[in-house]
Design an enzyme around this catalytic site. Structure first.
Site, PDB file in Angstrom:
ATOM      1  N   ALA A  22       0.808  -1.223   0.000  1.00 45.50           N
ATOM      2  CA  ALA A  22       0.000   0.000   0.000  1.00 45.50           C
ATOM      3  C   ALA A  22       0.843   1.276   0.000  1.00 45.50           C
ATOM      4  O   ALA A  22       0.410   2.304  -0.522  1.00 45.50           O
ATOM      5  CB  ALA A  22      -0.946  -0.008   1.205  1.00 45.50           C
ATOM      6  N   HIS A 131      -3.554  -9.936  -4.513  1.00 43.11           N
ATOM      7  CA  HIS A 131      -4.826  -9.805  -3.797  1.00 43.11           C
ATOM      8  C   HIS A 131      -5.982  -9.411  -4.712  1.00 43.11           C
ATOM      9  O   HIS A 131      -7.030  -8.999  -4.238  1.00 43.11           O
ATOM     10  CB  HIS A 131      -4.692  -8.791  -2.649  1.00 43.11           C
ATOM     11  CG  HIS A 131      -3.800  -9.266  -1.548  1.00 43.11           C
ATOM     12  ND1 HIS A 131      -3.328  -8.453  -0.549  1.00 43.11           N
ATOM     13  CD2 HIS A 131      -3.283 -10.497  -1.297  1.00 43.11           C
ATOM     14  CE1 HIS A 131      -2.560  -9.165   0.272  1.00 43.11           C
ATOM     15  NE2 HIS A 131      -2.511 -10.403  -0.169  1.00 43.11           N
ATOM     16  N   SER A 204       5.651  -1.775   1.898  1.00 39.24           N
ATOM     17  CA  SER A 204       4.815  -2.766   2.583  1.00 39.24           C
ATOM     18  C   SER A 204       5.295  -2.955   4.010  1.00 39.24           C
ATOM     19  O   SER A 204       6.509  -2.971   4.267  1.00 39.24           O
ATOM     20  CB  SER A 204       4.869  -4.114   1.858  1.00 39.24           C
ATOM     21  OG  SER A 204       4.170  -5.091   2.612  1.00 39.24           O
TER      22      SER A 204
HETATM   23  P1  OAD Z   1       0.353  -1.638   5.071  1.00 34.98           P
HETATM   24  O1  OAD Z   1      -0.651  -0.546   5.207  1.00 34.98           O
HETATM   25  O2  OAD Z   1       0.372  -2.705   6.089  1.00 34.98           O
HETATM   26  O3  OAD Z   1       1.816  -1.023   5.027  1.00 34.98           O
HETATM   27  C1  OAD Z   1       2.124   0.084   4.226  1.00 34.98           C
HETATM   28  C2  OAD Z   1       3.524   0.533   4.574  1.00 34.98           C
HETATM   29  O4  OAD Z   1       3.875   1.576   3.673  1.00 34.98           O
HETATM   30  C3  OAD Z   1       3.664   1.094   5.990  1.00 34.98           C
HETATM   31  O5  OAD Z   1       4.662   0.376   6.684  1.00 34.98           O
HETATM   32  C4  OAD Z   1       4.091   2.558   5.767  1.00 34.98           C
HETATM   33  O6  OAD Z   1       5.120   2.980   6.645  1.00 34.98           O
HETATM   34  C5  OAD Z   1       4.637   2.532   4.358  1.00 34.98           C
HETATM   35  N1  OAD Z   1       4.465   3.798   3.623  1.00 34.98           N
HETATM   36  C6  OAD Z   1       3.391   4.630   3.593  1.00 34.98           C
HETATM   37  N2  OAD Z   1       3.587   5.646   2.755  1.00 34.98           N
HETATM   38  C7  OAD Z   1       4.838   5.485   2.219  1.00 34.98           C
HETATM   39  C8  OAD Z   1       5.628   6.222   1.290  1.00 34.98           C
HETATM   40  N3  OAD Z   1       5.170   7.334   0.705  1.00 34.98           N
HETATM   41  N4  OAD Z   1       6.870   5.752   0.995  1.00 34.98           N
HETATM   42  C9  OAD Z   1       7.346   4.617   1.585  1.00 34.98           C
HETATM   43  N5  OAD Z   1       6.633   3.891   2.459  1.00 34.98           N
HETATM   44  C10 OAD Z   1       5.392   4.299   2.781  1.00 34.98           C
HETATM   45  O7  OAD Z   1       0.147  -2.214   3.598  1.00 34.98           O
HETATM   46  P2  OAD Z   1       0.533  -3.625   3.012  1.00 34.98           P
HETATM   47  O8  OAD Z   1       1.838  -4.089   3.519  1.00 34.98           O
HETATM   48  O9  OAD Z   1       0.350  -3.512   1.548  1.00 34.98           O
HETATM   49  O10 OAD Z   1      -4.725  -7.241   2.483  1.00 34.98           O
HETATM   50  O11 OAD Z   1      -0.631  -4.519   3.605  1.00 34.98           O
HETATM   51  C11 OAD Z   1      -0.704  -5.856   3.217  1.00 34.98           C
HETATM   52  C12 OAD Z   1      -2.131  -6.349   3.165  1.00 34.98           C
HETATM   53  O12 OAD Z   1      -2.771  -6.114   4.420  1.00 34.98           O
HETATM   54  C13 OAD Z   1      -3.020  -5.613   2.197  1.00 34.98           C
HETATM   55  O13 OAD Z   1      -2.890  -6.058   0.883  1.00 34.98           O
HETATM   56  C14 OAD Z   1      -4.388  -5.883   2.742  1.00 34.98           C
HETATM   57  C15 OAD Z   1      -4.087  -5.609   4.191  1.00 34.98           C
HETATM   58  O14 OAD Z   1      -4.911  -6.151   5.137  1.00 34.98           O
HETATM   59  C16 OAD Z   1      -5.976  -7.562   2.114  1.00 34.98           C
HETATM   60  O15 OAD Z   1      -6.862  -6.731   1.996  1.00 34.98           O
HETATM   61  C17 OAD Z   1      -6.189  -9.026   1.860  1.00 34.98           C
END
Ligand code: OAD
Length: 260
Positions: A22, A131, A204
């Site tokens: 995300a 996903h 992530s």
């Molecule tokens: P997360 O929301 O868990 O993590 C996003 C990460 O991006 C965080 O650690 C932030 O610090 C970082 N972040 C935010 N903005 C940023 C930027 N501009 N530059 C660099 N880093 C940044 O998202 P995911 O890891 O994608 O699943 O979450 C994994 C899954 O959990 C998702 O696909 C979803 C969720 O529950 C389902 O819906 C099945």
């Protein structure tokens, strides 16, 4: 410096795989799930579980419309980080993008040369949406996929849950909590991680499977692992380089070094 070394590794590698979450779409205005203003502070994950969909498709769809509004309201476009990966892909420095995101932005940044919007052809970067895709729905009976917008409009107009011509209930074409990732998709992701010489985990939190294990799999298969994320992750310890930076700073710089 570190980024120059990583760029060298990318240039020399046979197989470079980017794995995104995300955080790469946050600069496009799509909220993240965890961290500041995370979606899971406003919603309960259980509302969007597969069991809920099966038990209470009407309530699920009502909540899903709210989530959809929260996450994908208005126009959003690929940002400099999506574009940087797309450029590395066009230059054949990037074999695959594995993404947990369902916003479709990697595909938009790298449209297929045939104009179909489907980038997954032989000579182009593979984009694997682990996903699924939030802009599509799929019938739970006949399996037909449809563009989501008209279906979301029907749901917003009171058709809860929206149904297919065949009578089946539509489900957003995404992997819900409590639902398995399709076996073929996860196999492909794991083999790409194993084959990779450089594995880049980008934006992530790396706490949800398979995000949590793919960087480890790549590292134990000998890949150089780089992480770009604003916050620390449980995989930082196994990474060769960690950039605690905004994706729209780090990735264009990496692209410039790789393509220079
Ligand atoms: P997360 O929301 O868990 O993590 C996003 C990460 O991006 C965080 O650690 C932030 O610090 C970082 N972040 C935010 N903005 C940023 C930027 N501009 N530059 C660099 N880093 C940044 O998202 P995911 O890891 O994608 O699943 O979450 C994994 C899954 O959990 C998702 O696909 C979803 C969720 O529950 C389902 O819906 C099945």
């Amino acid at each position: 410096n570190d980024l120059e070394r990583l760029a060298d590794d990318v240039r020399r590698a046979d197989t470079v795989v980017a794995f995104t979450g995300a955080g790469i779409s946050a600069p496009s205005g799509v909220p993240t799930f965890r961290g500041d203003d995370g979606v899971w502070d406003k919603f309960d994950e259980g509302q969007f579980a597969y069991g809920r969909f099966q038990r209470d498709p009407e309530g699920f769809w009502a909540d899903r419309l709210e989530l959809q509004r929260e996450m994908f309201d208005g126009e959003f476009e690929p940002n400099a980080a999506h574009e940087a990966l797309a450029a590395m892909g066009r230059n054949e420095n990037l074999e695959a993008i594995l993404t947990q995101n369902t916003d479709g932005l990697h595909g938009e940044a790298a449209p297929a040369s045939d104009g179909t919007g489907g980038p997954d052809t032989d000579d182009e970067t593979t984009i694997l949406e682990l996903h699924g895709n939030s802009q599509r729905v799929r019938c739970t009976d006949c399996g037909k996929r449809r563009d989501g917008d008209p279906i979301f409009e029907r749901a917003a107009g009171g058709e809860l849950p929206p149904t297919c011509d065949c009578g089946g209930v539509f489900k957003p074409d995404v992997v819900l909590f409590g639902e398995q990732l399709p076996g073929a998709v996860i196999q492909r992701a794991r083999s790409l991680a194993r084959e990779s010489d450089v594995f880049l985990a980008i934006g992530s939190s790396l706490v949800v499977e398979p995000a949590a294990s793919l960087p480890r799999l790549a590292a134990s298969s000998g890949a150089t692992v780089g992480i770009v994320n604003l916050e620390s992750t449980p995989c930082d310890g196994i990474a060769d380089v960690v950039y605690r930076e905004d994706v729209t700073d780090a990735l264009p710089r990496l692209r410039d070094l790789v393509l220079e």
